[in-house]
Design a protein around this motif. Structure first.
Motif, PDB file in Angstrom:
ATOM      1  N   TYR A  96      87.165 -17.346  40.371  1.00  0.00           N
ATOM      2  CA  TYR A  96      85.896 -18.039  40.553  1.00  0.00           C
ATOM      3  C   TYR A  96      85.999 -19.499  40.117  1.00  0.00           C
ATOM      4  O   TYR A  96      87.057 -19.946  39.685  1.00  0.00           O
ATOM      5  N   LEU A  97      84.915 -20.215  40.243  1.00  0.00           N
ATOM      6  CA  LEU A  97      84.909 -21.657  40.034  1.00  0.00           C
ATOM      7  C   LEU A  97      85.476 -22.047  38.675  1.00  0.00           C
ATOM      8  O   LEU A  97      85.045 -21.541  37.643  1.00  0.00           O
ATOM      9  N   ALA A  98      86.438 -22.970  38.700  1.00  0.00           N
ATOM     10  CA  ALA A  98      87.002 -23.537  37.476  1.00  0.00           C
ATOM     11  C   ALA A  98      86.316 -24.874  37.218  1.00  0.00           C
ATOM     12  O   ALA A  98      86.246 -25.725  38.110  1.00  0.00           O
ATOM     13  N   VAL A  99      85.802 -25.045  36.011  1.00  0.00           N
ATOM     14  CA  VAL A  99      85.137 -26.287  35.623  1.00  0.00           C
ATOM     15  C   VAL A  99      86.034 -27.011  34.632  1.00  0.00           C
ATOM     16  O   VAL A  99      86.388 -26.473  33.589  1.00  0.00           O
ATOM     17  N   VAL A 100      86.411 -28.246  34.987  1.00  0.00           N
ATOM     18  CA  VAL A 100      87.323 -29.046  34.165  1.00  0.00           C
ATOM     19  C   VAL A 100      86.645 -30.391  33.891  1.00  0.00           C
ATOM     20  O   VAL A 100      86.706 -31.309  34.707  1.00  0.00           O
ATOM     21  N   ASP A 101      85.973 -30.479  32.760  1.00  0.00           N
ATOM     22  CA  ASP A 101      85.301 -31.720  32.381  1.00  0.00           C
ATOM     23  C   ASP A 101      85.778 -32.102  30.974  1.00  0.00           C
ATOM     24  O   ASP A 101      85.223 -31.628  30.000  1.00  0.00           O
ATOM     25  N   GLU A 102      86.814 -32.783  30.849  1.00  0.00           N
ATOM     26  CA  GLU A 102      87.262 -33.722  31.846  1.00  0.00           C
ATOM     27  C   GLU A 102      88.767 -33.794  31.916  1.00  0.00           C
ATOM     28  O   GLU A 102      89.454 -33.268  31.067  1.00  0.00           O
ATOM     29  N   ILE A 103      89.241 -34.458  32.947  1.00  0.00           N
ATOM     30  CA  ILE A 103      90.658 -34.781  33.041  1.00  0.00           C
ATOM     31  C   ILE A 103      90.756 -36.231  32.592  1.00  0.00           C
ATOM     32  O   ILE A 103      90.527 -37.167  33.365  1.00  0.00           O
ATOM     33  N   GLY A 104      91.031 -36.403  31.301  1.00  0.00           N
ATOM     34  CA  GLY A 104      91.050 -37.730  30.696  1.00  0.00           C
ATOM     35  C   GLY A 104      92.236 -37.876  29.759  1.00  0.00           C
ATOM     36  O   GLY A 104      93.050 -36.968  29.604  1.00  0.00           O
ATOM     37  N   LYS A 105      92.305 -39.021  29.115  1.00  0.00           N
ATOM     38  CA  LYS A 105      93.447 -39.329  28.245  1.00  0.00           C
ATOM     39  C   LYS A 105      93.692 -38.268  27.189  1.00  0.00           C
ATOM     40  O   LYS A 105      94.830 -37.894  26.914  1.00  0.00           O
ATOM     41  N   MET A 106      92.633 -37.776  26.576  1.00  0.00           N
ATOM     42  CA  MET A 106      92.791 -36.802  25.492  1.00  0.00           C
ATOM     43  C   MET A 106      93.394 -35.500  26.001  1.00  0.00           C
ATOM     44  O   MET A 106      94.338 -34.960  25.415  1.00  0.00           O
TER      45      MET A 106
END
Length: 174
Positions: A96-106
């Motif tokens: 099911y839906l994967a939520v990735v918040d966020e793809i950032g430096k960390m």
């Protein structure tokens, strides 16, 4: 239509708020995480990683001794690798839906996180996420991937992007 939609924009433009609103309005089954500011006496002192299951762990803090730093924050890469990645693996396992918040430096300090994002794309699991606007070699390659649609978010287009994201979600999840 790409099965991965990433929102990008300046810090504070409402990316996380929009993702959370989309989840609330759609009622779709999802797993993953979002990041949230931590404030003390009105001043930002760090960030937490919060899974959609409700687990909250420190992602970054002022004064945290860590070899991984973003500005004045020490980054707790273990939080990304334990809680963040396991939340994304839950979406992989369930389809099911994967939520990735966020793809950032960390988050990108973690090789395990980067590998998991690639696995999400390779399996075709639908992904809704946010990605840093600033240049970063890994994030820039991701934004150019044919399996990814990147949408810029501003204060002026929030309503339009909300509708666009809900329509995309209906298309890819059903």
């Amino acid at each position: 239509m790409p099965r991965c939609l990433l929102l990008t924009g300046r810090p504070g433009c409402g990316k996380t708020t929009l993702v959370r609103k989309v989840l609330r309005l759609s009622g779709v089954r999802a797993a993953g995480f979002y990041t949230e500011e931590v404030r003390h006496d009105g001043r930002r002192v760090g960030f937490d990683l919060v899974t959609l299951r409700g687990t909250r762990v420190p992602l970054a803090r002022e004064g945290l001794p860590s070899p991984h730093r973003v500005g004045r924050y020490g980054v707790e890469v273990r939080s990304v690798e334990v809680e963040g990645v396991s939340a994304l693996e839950e979406a992989l396992a369930g389809g099911y839906l994967a939520v990735v918040d966020e793809i950032g430096k960390m988050e990108l300090f973690s090789g395990r996180f980067r590998d998991t994002v690639h696995r999400l794309l390779d399996t075709g699991v639908p992904v809704l996420g946010t990605v840093m606007l600033a240049p970063h070699p890994w994030a820039d390659r991701l934004k150019q991937d044919d399996r990814v649609d990147v949408v810029g978010l501003t204060a002026q287009n929030r309503g339009q992007v909300l509708e666009q994201t809900l329509a995309w979600l209906k298309e890819v999840v059903g």
